[in-house]
Design an enzyme around this catalytic site. Structure first.
Site, short mmCIF file in Angstrom:
data_model
loop_
_atom_site.label_atom_id
_atom_site.label_comp_id
_atom_site.label_asym_id
_atom_site.label_seq_id
_atom_site.Cartn_x
_atom_site.Cartn_y
_atom_site.Cartn_z
N VAL A 11 45.69 48.99 36.94
CA VAL A 11 45.88 47.59 36.56
C VAL A 11 46.61 47.48 35.21
O VAL A 11 47.56 46.70 35.06
CB VAL A 11 44.53 46.84 36.52
CG1 VAL A 11 44.72 45.40 36.10
CG2 VAL A 11 43.84 46.91 37.88
N LYS A 99 34.91 43.86 35.89
CA LYS A 99 33.75 43.05 36.33
C LYS A 99 32.42 43.61 35.84
O LYS A 99 31.48 42.85 35.62
CB LYS A 99 33.73 42.89 37.84
CG LYS A 99 33.76 44.17 38.61
CD LYS A 99 34.62 44.04 39.84
CE LYS A 99 35.17 45.39 40.22
NZ LYS A 99 36.56 45.54 39.98
N GLU A 123 40.03 36.34 34.72
CA GLU A 123 40.39 35.90 36.08
C GLU A 123 40.41 37.07 37.06
O GLU A 123 40.01 36.94 38.23
CB GLU A 123 41.76 35.22 36.05
CG GLU A 123 42.23 34.65 37.36
CD GLU A 123 41.31 33.54 37.85
OE1 GLU A 123 41.33 32.45 37.28
OE2 GLU A 123 40.58 33.77 38.84
N GLY A 128 40.39 39.96 42.43
CA GLY A 128 41.74 40.40 42.02
C GLY A 128 42.68 39.27 41.73
O GLY A 128 42.56 38.57 40.73
N GLU A 184 36.67 52.03 45.13
CA GLU A 184 36.50 52.37 43.72
C GLU A 184 36.37 53.90 43.64
O GLU A 184 36.14 54.56 44.64
CB GLU A 184 35.20 51.74 43.18
CG GLU A 184 35.15 50.23 43.31
CD GLU A 184 35.78 49.52 42.12
OE1 GLU A 184 35.35 49.73 41.00
OE2 GLU A 184 36.73 48.75 42.36
N ASP A 195 29.65 46.30 43.81
CA ASP A 195 30.85 45.61 43.34
C ASP A 195 30.80 44.12 43.72
O ASP A 195 31.01 43.24 42.88
CB ASP A 195 32.08 46.31 43.96
CG ASP A 195 33.37 45.62 43.58
OD1 ASP A 195 33.83 45.78 42.43
OD2 ASP A 195 33.93 44.91 44.44
N LYS A 199 30.43 40.63 41.24
CA LYS A 199 31.31 39.45 41.38
C LYS A 199 30.49 38.20 41.72
O LYS A 199 30.78 37.10 41.22
CB LYS A 199 32.35 39.73 42.47
CG LYS A 199 33.33 40.85 42.07
CD LYS A 199 34.13 41.35 43.26
CE LYS A 199 35.13 42.42 42.87
NZ LYS A 199 35.72 43.10 44.04
N GLY A 297 44.31 45.75 44.25
CA GLY A 297 45.70 46.22 44.26
C GLY A 297 46.34 46.00 42.91
O GLY A 297 46.02 45.04 42.21
#
Ligand code: HSE
Length: 410
Positions: A11, A99, A123, A128, A184, A195, A199, A297
């Site tokens: 990222v 996160k 965000e 994502g 992950e 995960d 979220k 992604g």
């Protein structure tokens, strides 16, 4: 504005690439240049475009007054938390995709940000590239959020889709997800629902205004789902989906859970497959809203992080008003020049002759039949070309009268 990126992995490097490549868009949309001055990473990236910007010491970034915003894409709670807090306490805004950090420490980081007139934005930490955080914080802020439920983890949705549609075993589907880089580093976080749990906590915290911790919500993953379960679900008109769900109860408490559900195929969310994510939010004024897109992604996640960086720039300049330039002549293209395919239904003098003409004129078409059609009716779909080109061919066809012409969606 000059910024720093902490962690140049998937990222982080995506954010650096966007900011290096889209300079013009940044100026146009955020009102000034945004450039990456430092990249904090343990690697040297020798020979890469990142090399000259690599630093190893967070203090270089925290102490540099030129840095207005810090992007954290390291992952994990520490040292990300310490680094972010340090930068916020120096008045630098922080944007993160992490996160685990947000679910565990957002409340403390909000406080530090507020005390130092800086922003803390995340965000990319949920779904994502899907703009769910700003939607909930801002666009839906006139609503009491009655409930939300979502496919918040792409890896498990990919695995379940493979199991349901291709009758693939859980283990084989997980292996493919890992090969494709969706899972992950440790697939436990994905397949055991952790995960999705983080979220869900972040979204529940926004929706209900009180920090919800991952340890507090019941979380189940998809390890125990079998092909037999998927088959029974299909016979019941359902698909199995791992959902993160929360709702406000009458007693004022929050209900929140992460686990597999049988979802009726009449529900839009049942049709969200592969690595895609979707989240359905119900507000007391707006009713139902559905957001859908890529939940993971490099590019999708980096786009959400960069959008937050641009928002930090706007906030700093106190530019919160919407804006666009004066009308420019010839800004719109003639619709007849858009590329499309056409569905055509019409009547022929002689069906067989017309079909030969039509195929020849368009260079091949897909003929469609229907029951009880009049003997002189013809329906077909053309190939893709500029609409004008297709209409010209159509108007030149002899002994065929079009009755309907409908554009095909790409
Ligand atoms: N592993 C996560 C997923 C990536 O599959 O959705 C984004 O959090």
């Amino acid at each position: 504005m000059k910024i720093a990126v902490l962690g140049c992995g998937t990222v982080g490097s995506g954010v650096v690439d966007i900011l290096d490549e889209k300079k013009e868009l940044m100026v146009k949309s955020a009102g000034e240049e945004i450039s990456v001055k430092y990249i904090l990473d343990i690697r040297d990236f020798t020979g890469s475009p990142y090399e000259s910007r690599i630093v190893k010491d967070i203090d270089i970034i925290a102490e540099d007054e030129e840095i207005g915003c810090v992007v954290e894409t390291m992952g994990g709670v520490e040292p990300a938390f310490t680094f972010c807090k340090k930068c916020l306490s120096k008045g630098k805004s922080v944007v993160t995709s992490n996160k685990a950090l947000v679910a565990a420490k957002a409340q403390e980081l909000f406080k530090t940000a507020r005390e130092n007139n800086a922003a803390f934005m995340f965000e990319a930490a949920v779904c994502g590239g899907i703009p769910v955080i700003r939607t909930m914080f801002s666009a839906l802020s006139a609503n009491n959020i009655l409930s939300f439920s979502g496919i918040l983890n792409g890896t498990t949705n990919f695995i379940l889709t493979k199991m349901i549609d291709e009758k693939m075993s859980f283990d084989t589907a997980l292996k493919i997800a890992q090969e494709k880089g969706y899972a992950e580093k440790d697939p436990t976080a994905d397949v055991d629902g952790l995960d999705a749990g983080r979220k869900t906590c972040i979204l529940a915290s926004i929706a209900y205004g009180s920090h919800v911790y991952p340890e507090e919500i019941h979380t189940e993953g998809i390890r125990n789902i079998t092909l037999e379960d998927a088959a029974y679900a299909a016979n019941a008109g359902c698909r199995i989906k791992l959902l993160g769900k929360a709702h406000k109860l009458n007693n004022g408490k929050i209900g929140a859970i992460v686990c597999p559900f049988l979802v009726n195929t009449s529900s839009l969310i049942s049709d969200v497959n592969g690595v895609y994510n979707a989240i359905s939010i119900t507000g007391d004024s707006i009713g139902d809203v559905l957001l859908y897109g890529q939940g993971a992604g490099k590019e999708a996640t980096a786009s959400a992080v960069t959008g937050d960086v641009m928002e930090c720039v706007r906030l700093k300049k106190n530019e919160k008003h919407y804006f666009w330039e004066e009308h420019k002549d010839n800004v719109l293209e003639d619709y007849m020049l858009y590329e499309t395919a056409l569905f055509v239904r019409g009547y022929a003098k002689n069906k067989e002759d017309s079909l030969i003409n039509i195929r020849e004129a368009f260079g091949g078409v897909r003929v469609i039949e229907r029951e009880d059609a009049p003997s002189n009716e013809i329906a077909f779909i053309t190939g893709r070309a500029a609409e004008k080109e297709l209409r010209d061919i159509l108007s030149e066809l002899r002994d065929f009268a079009p009755a309907s012409v409908i554009r095909m969606l790409d």
